[in-house]
Design a protein around this motif. Structure first.
Motif, short mmCIF file in Angstrom:
data_model
loop_
_atom_site.label_atom_id
_atom_site.label_comp_id
_atom_site.label_asym_id
_atom_site.label_seq_id
_atom_site.Cartn_x
_atom_site.Cartn_y
_atom_site.Cartn_z
N VAL A 183 -2.21 -44.85 -7.01
CA VAL A 183 -1.93 -44.97 -8.43
C VAL A 183 -0.60 -44.26 -8.68
N THR A 184 0.35 -44.95 -9.28
CA THR A 184 1.70 -44.40 -9.44
C THR A 184 2.22 -44.57 -10.86
N VAL A 185 3.29 -43.81 -11.16
CA VAL A 185 4.02 -43.95 -12.42
C VAL A 185 5.28 -44.75 -12.14
N ASN A 186 5.52 -45.79 -12.94
CA ASN A 186 6.70 -46.62 -12.74
C ASN A 186 7.41 -46.87 -14.07
N PRO A 187 8.73 -46.62 -14.16
CA PRO A 187 9.57 -46.05 -13.11
C PRO A 187 9.17 -44.61 -12.83
N GLY A 188 9.62 -44.11 -11.69
CA GLY A 188 9.19 -42.79 -11.25
C GLY A 188 10.00 -41.64 -11.79
N SER A 189 11.02 -41.91 -12.62
CA SER A 189 11.84 -40.82 -13.15
C SER A 189 12.30 -41.15 -14.56
N ALA A 190 12.65 -40.10 -15.31
CA ALA A 190 13.14 -40.25 -16.68
C ALA A 190 13.97 -39.01 -17.01
N GLU A 191 14.75 -39.10 -18.08
CA GLU A 191 15.61 -37.98 -18.45
C GLU A 191 14.86 -36.94 -19.27
N GLN A 192 15.16 -35.68 -18.99
CA GLN A 192 14.59 -34.60 -19.77
C GLN A 192 15.02 -34.71 -21.23
N GLY A 193 14.11 -34.33 -22.12
CA GLY A 193 14.45 -34.28 -23.53
C GLY A 193 14.35 -35.58 -24.28
N GLY A 194 14.20 -36.69 -23.58
CA GLY A 194 14.19 -37.98 -24.24
C GLY A 194 12.81 -38.59 -24.32
#
Length: 253
Positions: free
Chosen positions: A31-42
């Motif tokens: 089980v994964t999160v997609n996309p795997g990254s995001a910007e801090q604060g947003g």
């Protein structure tokens, strides 16, 4: 006598091909999160991608636990036909400020339950879309512990946290990596998506945010085809060597 080295080469090649497949396949099983990254604060919208690992049972419930050590003031789910969504809120030990206002509670769990006759069948997967924000600026990861329930009563607990320098755990929890903000306003916070209002919490969304699913599916297909190509190449090379050996043996005789 010439056949022994040839057989060894072929065996090594086949073993290498098998290893490629074995090493590549587990990446698609979690089980994964997609996309795997995001910007801090947003703000961001992510899919919790859930593959069905059983050959005989179907997945009928998914529980996602949101981290309260880094609470998210705005959490919205995209309606999914055939699934009922419920959210649980928890009071925060310390209020957080969002857009100048104090937030004293946050969503701590989201549960998707399949309606009668609906399930993620063997060989299938499903994506559960969520809008999140504002993302914290004091950590570089968010861990979402997940429970996957099957219609035969089995429950798979995707809750193990990876540790630096250690092998990946057998049942890793989904992780969203957070990167330094590169844009947005003076505070480093990007505009909230339509699914999230200034106050933050809710269980529904009116925004159709699933446009990235096709691209993600294509990416997974490309990776699978890449693995297959490597395997076919290795096997082809092995049989090419085998043919040359046989030709040399015939010429020598």
């Amino acid at each position: 006598m010439r056949s022994l080295p040839t057989r060894r080469i072929a065996a090594v090649a086949l073993a290498a091909a098998t290893s490629v497949v074995v090493l590549a396949c587990p990446a698609f099983a979690h089980v994964t999160v997609n996309p795997g990254s995001a910007e801090q604060g947003g703000y961001t919208a992510v899919d919790f991608r859930v593959p069905n690992e059983s050959d005989t049972a179907g997945t009928v419930k998914l529980e996602i636990n949101l981290p309260l050590d880094h609470p998210l003031a705005s959490v919205r789910t995209l309606p999914l036909p055939g699934w009922t969504t419920t959210v649980e809120k928890s009071k925060l030990d310390k209020p957080i400020k969002v857009h100048g206002s104090d937030v004293n509670e946050a969503i701590s769990k989201i549960t998707w339950t399949a309606d009668a006759g609906i399930k993620i069948a063997p060989g299938q997967f499903q994506e559960f879309r969520v809008s999140l924000g504002p993302l914290p600026t004091d950590t570089d990861t968010l861990t979402f512990k997940a429970l996957q329930s099957y219609d035969n009563g089995d429950v798979v607990r995707w809750i193990d946290e990876a540790k630096d320098g250690q092998p990946e755990p057998a049942k890793p929890a989904p992780v969203l990596k957070l990167t330094k903000a590169t844009g947005g306003d003076d505070h480093g916070v990007t505009a909230a998506p339509a699914a999230a209002d200034s106050h933050g919490m809710g269980g529904g969304s009116t925004s159709s945010e699933a446009s990235g699913s096709t691209a993600k599916s294509s990416d997974s297909t490309a990776r699978v085809l890449g693995v297959v190509g490597i395997v076919v190449g290795v096997i082809g090379a092995a049989f090419g060597i085998l043919g040359l050996r046989r030709k040399d043996g015939s010429a020598a005789s």
